[in-house]
Write an enzyme that holds these catalytic residues in place. Structure first.
Site, PDB file in Angstrom:
ATOM      1  N   SER A   1       0.834  -1.210   0.000  1.00 53.66           N
ATOM      2  CA  SER A   1       0.000   0.000   0.000  1.00 53.66           C
ATOM      3  C   SER A   1       0.866   1.255   0.000  1.00 53.66           C
ATOM      4  CB  SER A   1      -0.931   0.008   1.220  1.00 53.66           C
ATOM      5  OG  SER A   1      -0.211  -0.244   2.415  1.00 53.66           O
TER       6      SER A   1
ATOM      7  N   GLU B   1      -9.220  -9.642   4.102  1.00 55.07           N
ATOM      8  CA  GLU B   1      -9.541  -8.267   3.707  1.00 55.07           C
ATOM      9  C   GLU B   1     -10.894  -8.186   3.007  1.00 55.07           C
ATOM     10  OE1 GLU B   1      -7.731  -4.388   1.306  1.00 55.07           O
ATOM     11  OE2 GLU B   1      -6.490  -6.180   1.571  1.00 55.07           O
TER      12      GLU B   1
END
Length: 276
Positions: free
Chosen positions: A45, A182
């Site tokens: 990320s 997730e």
């Protein structure tokens, strides 16, 4: 006390919740570590948060090693987990082991994380055999965003829910010490957490997982490109930073900063002699 992959498994056995946050630099890692967070993920990320990429696909091994080593230098007690970036493990088992080894040796990771289930089990097994702790990652897997058709919850139909449960079990059997879930429906994530003996770390997966992880810039309201549904702002640091920048800009342009207390003095005689 130093957190390790063994610590995480022991925490699940004791019914203790595991806290994780991302970090991508030394200074942030020190703050996260001192706060008592159990694990720091150097996530790919960083492509979005640190480098401004629209996705994580462009992140390289060099990016992960560079940021991972910086975080490792700042984390005294937290377990540092480093993401394996796109195409660092998908092509072959050999690539997976070599690149995982680089993240451990050059990035100073305490463990690595890679995305996928059944399709990457041979890689997980080989990495574990190389004495490298592995965290799995299933559900929404951002590196596969081009085939998923966007950032959306996974496991909401029978087929995908069954696959998610199977993938979690396969990762456990392959030797993973934990698995990230997730964007998975809360009830399904809780079921998976009870079905496997290794910890589940949720992000957008409800409170029934064994632990939680968030991107630190999201939970501090520092990243404003988009805000996932599951993010809670625990502090409005982004707004505080913006105000600080504005105040600095105003004082510089008004000539009020730096003030005398922010400057260094010189003996008038020295100045007079030096400027003759």
């Amino acid at each position: 006390m130093k957190n390790t992959s063994v610590t995480f498994k022991e925490m699940k056995q004791k019914g203790e919740k595991i806290s994780m946050l991302t970090a991508y630099d030394y200074s942030t890692a020190k703050l996260v570590d001192k706060a008592g967070i159990n694990g720091i993920l150097v996530g790919d990320s960083l492509g979005n948060v640190m480098l401004g990429y629209p996705d994580t696909v462009s992140v390289t091994m060099e990016d992960m090693i560079h940021h991972g080593a910086a975080v490792a230098r700042g984390a005294e007690n937290a377990l540092v987990v480093i993401d394996m970036p796109f195409m660092s493990y998908q092509a072959s088992v050999y690539d997976a082991v070599v690149n995982a080894g680089r993240l451990m040796k050059e990035g100073r990771a305490g463990a690595i994380k890679l995305e996928g289930g059944e399709e990457i089990i041979p890689q997980v097994e080989a990495i574990v055999k190389a004495s490298i702790p592995v965290m799995g990652h299933i559900g929404l897997t951002p590196q596969s965003i081009n085939t998923m058709g966007g950032y959306k919850a996974q496991g909401r139909d029978i087929a995908s829910a069954k696959k998610l449960v199977r993938d979690a079990k396969l990762l456990e059997e392959a030797g993973a010490f934990a698995v990230t879930l997730e964007c998975v429906p809360a009830d399904l994530a809780e079921f998976v957490s009870k079905e496997i003996s290794i910890p589940t770390i949720g992000i957008g997966a409800g409170a029934g997982t064994d632990g939680q992880i968030l991107v630190y810039a999201d939970m501090l309201a520092m990243f404003s490109d988009y805000r996932p549904k599951f993010v809670k702002n625990f502090a409005n640091v982004g707004e505080m930073m913006m105000q600080g920048f504005k105040d600095y800009d105003a004082e510089v342009k008004a000539g009020t900063y730096p003030a005398p207390e922010h400057t260094y003095a010189i003996d008038p005689e020295v100045l007079a002699e030096a400027t003759k």
